[in-house]
Each structure stands twice: as C-alpha cells, then as structure tokens.
Design a protein around this motif. Sequence first.
Motif, PDB file in Angstrom:
ATOM      1  N   ASP A 293     -13.805 -20.306  -9.401  1.00 45.30           N
ATOM      2  CA  ASP A 293     -13.875 -20.164 -10.860  1.00 45.30           C
ATOM      3  C   ASP A 293     -14.416 -18.780 -11.200  1.00 45.30           C
ATOM      4  OD1 ASP A 293     -13.240 -23.034 -11.595  1.00 45.30           O
ATOM      5  OD2 ASP A 293     -14.968 -23.314 -10.292  1.00 45.30           O
ATOM      6  N   TYR A 294     -15.260 -18.291 -10.291  1.00 48.78           N
ATOM      7  CA  TYR A 294     -15.763 -16.925 -10.356  1.00 48.78           C
ATOM      8  C   TYR A 294     -15.730 -16.366  -8.935  1.00 48.78           C
ATOM      9  CZ  TYR A 294     -17.449 -18.533 -14.860  1.00 48.78           C
ATOM     10  OH  TYR A 294     -17.501 -19.063 -16.126  1.00 48.78           O
ATOM     11  N   VAL A 295     -15.454 -15.092  -8.815  1.00 51.17           N
ATOM     12  CA  VAL A 295     -15.451 -14.457  -7.500  1.00 51.17           C
ATOM     13  C   VAL A 295     -16.357 -13.237  -7.552  1.00 51.17           C
ATOM     14  CG1 VAL A 295     -13.134 -15.266  -6.923  1.00 51.17           C
ATOM     15  CG2 VAL A 295     -13.405 -13.024  -8.013  1.00 51.17           C
ATOM     16  N   TYR A 296     -16.762 -12.775  -6.392  1.00 49.77           N
ATOM     17  CA  TYR A 296     -17.558 -11.551  -6.358  1.00 49.77           C
ATOM     18  C   TYR A 296     -17.079 -10.653  -5.231  1.00 49.77           C
ATOM     19  CZ  TYR A 296     -20.460 -13.941  -2.752  1.00 49.77           C
ATOM     20  OH  TYR A 296     -20.925 -14.606  -1.645  1.00 49.77           O
ATOM     21  N   LEU A 297     -16.867  -9.406  -5.585  1.00 55.71           N
ATOM     22  CA  LEU A 297     -16.406  -8.392  -4.641  1.00 55.71           C
ATOM     23  C   LEU A 297     -17.584  -7.836  -3.855  1.00 55.71           C
ATOM     24  CD1 LEU A 297     -13.872  -6.552  -6.940  1.00 55.71           C
ATOM     25  CD2 LEU A 297     -13.349  -7.294  -4.616  1.00 55.71           C
ATOM     26  N   ILE A 298     -17.404  -7.729  -2.546  1.00 56.55           N
ATOM     27  CA  ILE A 298     -18.426  -7.146  -1.684  1.00 56.55           C
ATOM     28  C   ILE A 298     -17.762  -6.249  -0.646  1.00 56.55           C
ATOM     29  CG2 ILE A 298     -20.101  -8.995  -1.950  1.00 56.55           C
ATOM     30  CD1 ILE A 298     -19.073 -10.256   0.577  1.00 56.55           C
ATOM     31  N   GLN A 299     -18.550  -5.396  -0.045  1.00 50.66           N
ATOM     32  CA  GLN A 299     -18.033  -4.529   1.006  1.00 50.66           C
ATOM     33  C   GLN A 299     -17.741  -5.330   2.278  1.00 50.66           C
ATOM     34  OE1 GLN A 299     -19.902  -0.764   1.871  1.00 50.66           O
ATOM     35  NE2 GLN A 299     -21.015  -0.751  -0.074  1.00 50.66           N
ATOM     36  N   SER A 300     -16.827  -4.805   3.075  1.00 49.19           N
ATOM     37  CA  SER A 300     -16.561  -5.424   4.366  1.00 49.19           C
ATOM     38  C   SER A 300     -17.677  -5.073   5.333  1.00 49.19           C
ATOM     39  CB  SER A 300     -15.214  -4.954   4.925  1.00 49.19           C
ATOM     40  OG  SER A 300     -15.201  -3.551   5.077  1.00 49.19           O
ATOM     41  N   LEU A 301     -18.001  -6.004   6.191  1.00 51.49           N
ATOM     42  CA  LEU A 301     -19.033  -5.765   7.196  1.00 51.49           C
ATOM     43  C   LEU A 301     -18.495  -4.885   8.315  1.00 51.49           C
ATOM     44  CD1 LEU A 301     -20.447  -9.386   7.465  1.00 51.49           C
ATOM     45  CD2 LEU A 301     -21.747  -7.390   6.724  1.00 51.49           C
ATOM     46  N   PRO A 302     -19.355  -4.198   9.037  1.00 48.69           N
ATOM     47  CA  PRO A 302     -18.896  -3.420  10.184  1.00 48.69           C
ATOM     48  C   PRO A 302     -18.208  -4.322  11.210  1.00 48.69           C
ATOM     49  CG  PRO A 302     -21.157  -2.846   9.615  1.00 48.69           C
ATOM     50  CD  PRO A 302     -20.807  -4.052   8.807  1.00 48.69           C
ATOM     51  N   VAL A 303     -17.256  -3.777  11.925  1.00 50.08           N
ATOM     52  CA  VAL A 303     -16.560  -4.534  12.956  1.00 50.08           C
ATOM     53  C   VAL A 303     -17.512  -4.798  14.118  1.00 50.08           C
ATOM     54  CG1 VAL A 303     -14.644  -4.505  14.601  1.00 50.08           C
ATOM     55  CG2 VAL A 303     -14.355  -3.527  12.311  1.00 50.08           C
TER      56      VAL A 303
END
Length: 328
Positions: A293-303
């Motif tokens: 219903d709501y989403v939040y954008l975050i950075q990708s974690l290091p591999v």
Amino acid sequence: MLGRLTSLILAIGLITSLLPVSAYSAQTTYSPLKTFYSFDLINSKTGKQLSVSELAKKITNANVIFIGELHGHQASHLLEAELQSALYDLRPSQVLSMEQFNRDHQQDIDQYLDGEVGEKTFMQQSEAWSNYSGSYRPLIEFAKRHFLPVIAANAPFQTVRCVGRQGKPYLQKLSSEEKEQIANQPFMSDSAYQQKFAQFQSMAKPHTQNQKGFEAQLLRDNTMAESILQAIKDNPGAQIIHTNGTFHSASHLGTVALLHKRAPKLNIVVISPIVTTSPDKPQLQKTDLKKGDYVYLIQSLPVDYVQASKRKKAFAKMFKEANAKACR
C-alpha cells in the motif's frame, strides 16, 4: 539468530531484493538517497512521496501494519523505529509483533520487558539475531519504555528446520507442548504465494522444486498470522505493528494473505522496500507500487561475494551447520 537462519527462503529473499529497479513509464524521480539510512516513502496509489508523520496519519486506523524489511539494511530498521514512534503518538494502544523472535522465546522477551534480566542475558536466552543491537534494539527499547507488549510471532527454529527436511510428517513427532508453539493450521496455503516461492526457489537452485521447503515457509507464515490474530484478541483496540522480511508480506501475500483468510474484516496495511541502483535519482516501476500500500526506496546493499566460488563456499558452510543438527 540471524547467522543460524538456514531457511532457503531467506537466501532467496536476499537475492531477489537486490535485483535492479528501473524507471517506470512516468519517470518519476524521488529524493536522493544520501546515506544507507536514507529512504523515500511513497504512496502506492498516487506515486507521491510522503514523510513518516504523513504516513502515520494515513494509517492510524489500520488494525495491522506490516513493515517489510531487508534484514540487516539500516534504512529498513530506521523506518521501523520512526514509524513505531509516530504511530504511538497518534494511537498509544500499540503492540509490536516480530518475525525476529520465535514463540518458544516469548517468556524471555517478557522477562526483559519486565526488567527481570539484562540485555545480554535476554539476547542469549532468546537467541536474538546477530544484528539485534544495531537493528532491533530500538524497537524493543521503545516498547519497554512505553510498557507495550512485544509478540514473538515466529515458529520455533528447530521445528521449521526439521519440517524443511522431513515435511509435514515431522509435526507428528512433536509433543503437545511443542505443538502449542506453532499454528493450529500450519499449512494453510495460497496459490499465488506458492507460485512466487517456486519462482524464487528456482532462481537460487535451478530445476529444483522443494515442496518441503515450501511447507517450512508456510509453517512460519501461518504461525506469524496466528500470533498476530491472537495479539488482536488479547489487546482489544490496539494497533499491531508487525516486522518481517519483505518476502513474507510483499504484494499482500504470505503472512498477510493467511491472516486475511483467518480474519477477512481486518484493515491491513503493507509497507514494502524497493531497492534502487541509482540512489542519486531513485525511480520506480509501476509494478513496484503493487508490492505494498506504501513502498519505500532504499539503496542496494554491497554485494556479499563477487566470486562465485566464495559465495558457494559460504552457502555450503551455512547448510552444513544446519545439517549437523539432527531431527528426531
């Protein structure tokens, strides 16, 4: 404990969570994600960004709020802590329900909340995940400070692991006391969720279909759904905040769907993370907005591992440690 979680679904969830996100047709760009603590909250109905306080006001009347997370991603944990506080300001009757603790450790949580043991003792006795201090301490401490119940919602680790090995028949070996620690209907299913699980399982281990693995996953989801429903019954009028890995709740599947089957009239809100590989100009696909219903954008974690051989070795060690523990 996070280091001991060997369920295939956790590995699969991590892999899929790190997939790139490309822009959707409207090419909407959100605020830059300056640090790994940064997140952009988005209303899935409108595609517009909103603050934590604005979100809290919109979902004040929800019975249950699922906050999907990437385990170990500090942006997820910061959102959980900030939203927990913002919702409490608007609706102080609140219960925290957590995937991160298993039902057989409910007493350990209660003892800590009552001030009967110190944190180190609590972490040891409850088999807290290895990232507890940096990720879940804020949630527990907020609940403790405000005298709020905390629910150990998940099924016992040993039972889940052995169902993953032996399937449904393993439950026949449980004592009556052990059966009380899992859902009364432990294998209630959902076809869309099963298809999603099979797809992700195939990504991790091509050409593999593991029904026992899915049964173990259902045991987790059904037990969490039942734990949430019991918390509602035990705390009339309270709002339940439930934290879990995003796979358990994204797109209203998993635990959410199984809770809905048990209580169709509940007002349930799902919040899901979306990983972007462009933190300076984070964007979304339209399909991403269907994940909550709501989403939040975050950075990708290091591999974790660049070399396949090292990744294979790490997974082999993890499963070896699990297999060393016998099932009756």
